[in-house]
Design an enzyme around this catalytic site. Sequence first.
Site, PDB file in Angstrom:
ATOM      1  N   TYR A 195      46.599  -4.430  23.900  1.00 19.75           N
ATOM      2  CA  TYR A 195      45.237  -3.909  24.038  1.00 19.75           C
ATOM      3  C   TYR A 195      44.202  -4.797  23.358  1.00 19.75           C
ATOM      4  O   TYR A 195      44.403  -5.234  22.230  1.00 19.75           O
ATOM      5  CB  TYR A 195      45.146  -2.514  23.408  1.00 19.75           C
ATOM      6  CG  TYR A 195      45.945  -1.458  24.111  1.00 19.75           C
ATOM      7  CD1 TYR A 195      45.806  -1.231  25.485  1.00 19.75           C
ATOM      8  CD2 TYR A 195      46.829  -0.651  23.390  1.00 19.75           C
ATOM      9  CE1 TYR A 195      46.528  -0.230  26.119  1.00 19.75           C
ATOM     10  CE2 TYR A 195      47.557   0.346  24.010  1.00 19.75           C
ATOM     11  CZ  TYR A 195      47.405   0.560  25.375  1.00 19.75           C
ATOM     12  OH  TYR A 195      48.123   1.546  25.981  1.00 19.75           O
TER      13      TYR A 195
ATOM     14  N   LYS B  88      60.002  15.326  -2.949  1.00 22.03           N
ATOM     15  CA  LYS B  88      58.973  15.928  -2.081  1.00 22.03           C
ATOM     16  C   LYS B  88      58.800  15.078  -0.812  1.00 22.03           C
ATOM     17  O   LYS B  88      59.234  13.914  -0.783  1.00 22.03           O
ATOM     18  CB  LYS B  88      57.643  16.026  -2.846  1.00 22.03           C
ATOM     19  CG  LYS B  88      57.077  14.677  -3.263  1.00 22.03           C
ATOM     20  CD  LYS B  88      55.917  14.829  -4.247  1.00 22.03           C
ATOM     21  CE  LYS B  88      55.393  13.466  -4.677  1.00 22.03           C
ATOM     22  NZ  LYS B  88      54.385  13.577  -5.751  1.00 22.03           N
TER      23      LYS B  88
HETATM   24  C1  LIG Z   1      54.883  12.707  -6.763  1.00 20.68           C
HETATM   25  C2  LIG Z   1      54.891  13.090  -8.188  1.00 20.68           C
HETATM   26  C3  LIG Z   1      55.719  12.419  -9.111  1.00 20.68           C
HETATM   27  C4  LIG Z   1      56.501  11.176  -8.767  1.00 20.68           C
HETATM   28  O1  LIG Z   1      55.623  10.064  -8.828  1.00 20.68           O
HETATM   29  P1  LIG Z   1      56.165   8.565  -8.606  1.00 20.68           P
HETATM   30  O2  LIG Z   1      54.975   7.717  -8.902  1.00 20.68           O
HETATM   31  O3  LIG Z   1      56.578   8.493  -7.176  1.00 20.68           O
HETATM   32  O4  LIG Z   1      57.294   8.368  -9.535  1.00 20.68           O
HETATM   33  C5  LIG Z   1      55.792  12.922 -10.398  1.00 20.68           C
HETATM   34  N1  LIG Z   1      55.065  14.007 -10.770  1.00 20.68           N
HETATM   35  C6  LIG Z   1      54.233  14.639  -9.923  1.00 20.68           C
HETATM   36  C7  LIG Z   1      53.460  15.819 -10.417  1.00 20.68           C
HETATM   37  C8  LIG Z   1      54.099  14.205  -8.617  1.00 20.68           C
HETATM   38  O5  LIG Z   1      53.263  14.833  -7.786  1.00 20.68           O
END
Ligand SMILES: *Cc1c(COP(=O)(O)O)cnc(C)c1O
Length: 386
Positions: free
Chosen positions: A279, A54
């Site tokens: 800045y 994702k």
């Molecule tokens: C993002 C996500 C994962 C992966 O989690 P990590 O801690 O990055 O391994 C797994 N399951 C769901 C439902 C997620 O949203």
Amino acid sequence: MSKQSAVPAASAQPAAGSTTQPLRLAVIDLAGIRNNVQVVKKLVGETEVMAVVKADGYGHGAVEVARAALEAGATWLGVADVDEALALRAAGLQAPILAWLHDPAASFDSAVRNSIDVGVSSVAQLEAVAAAGSAPGRVHIKVDTGLGRNGAERSTWQALFTRAAELQGEGRIEVVGLFSHLSNANDSEDRAQLRQLDEAVALAASVGVEPPIIHLAATAATFRLPETRLSMVRLGIGMYGLSPFDDVTSAELGLIPAMRLEGRVIAVKRVPADSAVSYGYTYRTAGESTLALVGLGYADGIPRLGSNRAPVLINGQRYRVSGRIAMDQFVADVHDGEVAVGDRVVLFGDPAAGHPAVEEWAQAAETINYEVVTRIGPRFERRYTS
Ligand SMILES: *Cc1c(COP(=O)(O)O)cnc(C)c1O
């Protein structure tokens, strides 16, 4: 590459031979990704590994990471929303893909047509999948076992499973999975969530729904709580070579950080003692000093909270961001270091190669490694090494 000395008169000249390196570069190590998947495969044995890609593969590039993960033995892909899944299909990836976070108005037609598994958290989503496409929609029922986010609330399980049994009986859906997500609050809370999931599995079975794939663990529980691995683990941060734990490094888990983030020195100047930088004048040179200007800023996802705190590596020497990080640029006081226009600046990478760890940036920015890599901006060019 020829080195210019750090003199102000030449500060706007690009160094010879420097044209192939872009101003903003994320180097992604696909061999590292494969190593990390293999480390987890070895750990979990028969349990399947879903590569979670994702948010454009946590900033690493979803398609390239997905290919590398599948080569290394992952058998599933996971994303948040259906559009991300469709992009993987469009790139030719044919592995099963699960998407679990949906637009309230989603129709799921394209998901079903493209054999994308849909995580459903409510009867309404279940009906929407059943109504979509011509083939039976593949669903994974997501139950809330205590995280309090996505997933069906316990009081709705009976109705959800009963309707799923009916729709499956009519051939309108296929219930492929049942899953939940952990809070990582602590081991005993995670075990309590596992018991809740067991109860959901039993309740579903009692109304005739017996999905073949039960899944719960993301990276943290995959490493720390073997009893949560079940039929499949959903591997995100660990695949990118980063540790989900505050007290355990990547190397201690056998993981290789896959992203190296680089900028370039775009100007150098020699300044007198007590010269102010950037800045708000939050930094002043202690003595006569050389300032290196780096062409990266918060528009590129470089956290402004890293101002005066975060490390950079130039020509093998570590320096610190000096003064405020601006939208497109920041300064590092390199004191009497040998630094020239065009020199490569490493913000973070693999500590085993001598680079600062992404966790140092995360700590400087009061956040976690996940956020630092995921927020890398669109002006970065990604290059892949394998
Ligand atoms: C993002 C996500 C994962 C992966 O989690 P990590 O801690 O990055 O391994 C797994 N399951 C769901 C439902 C997620 O949203």
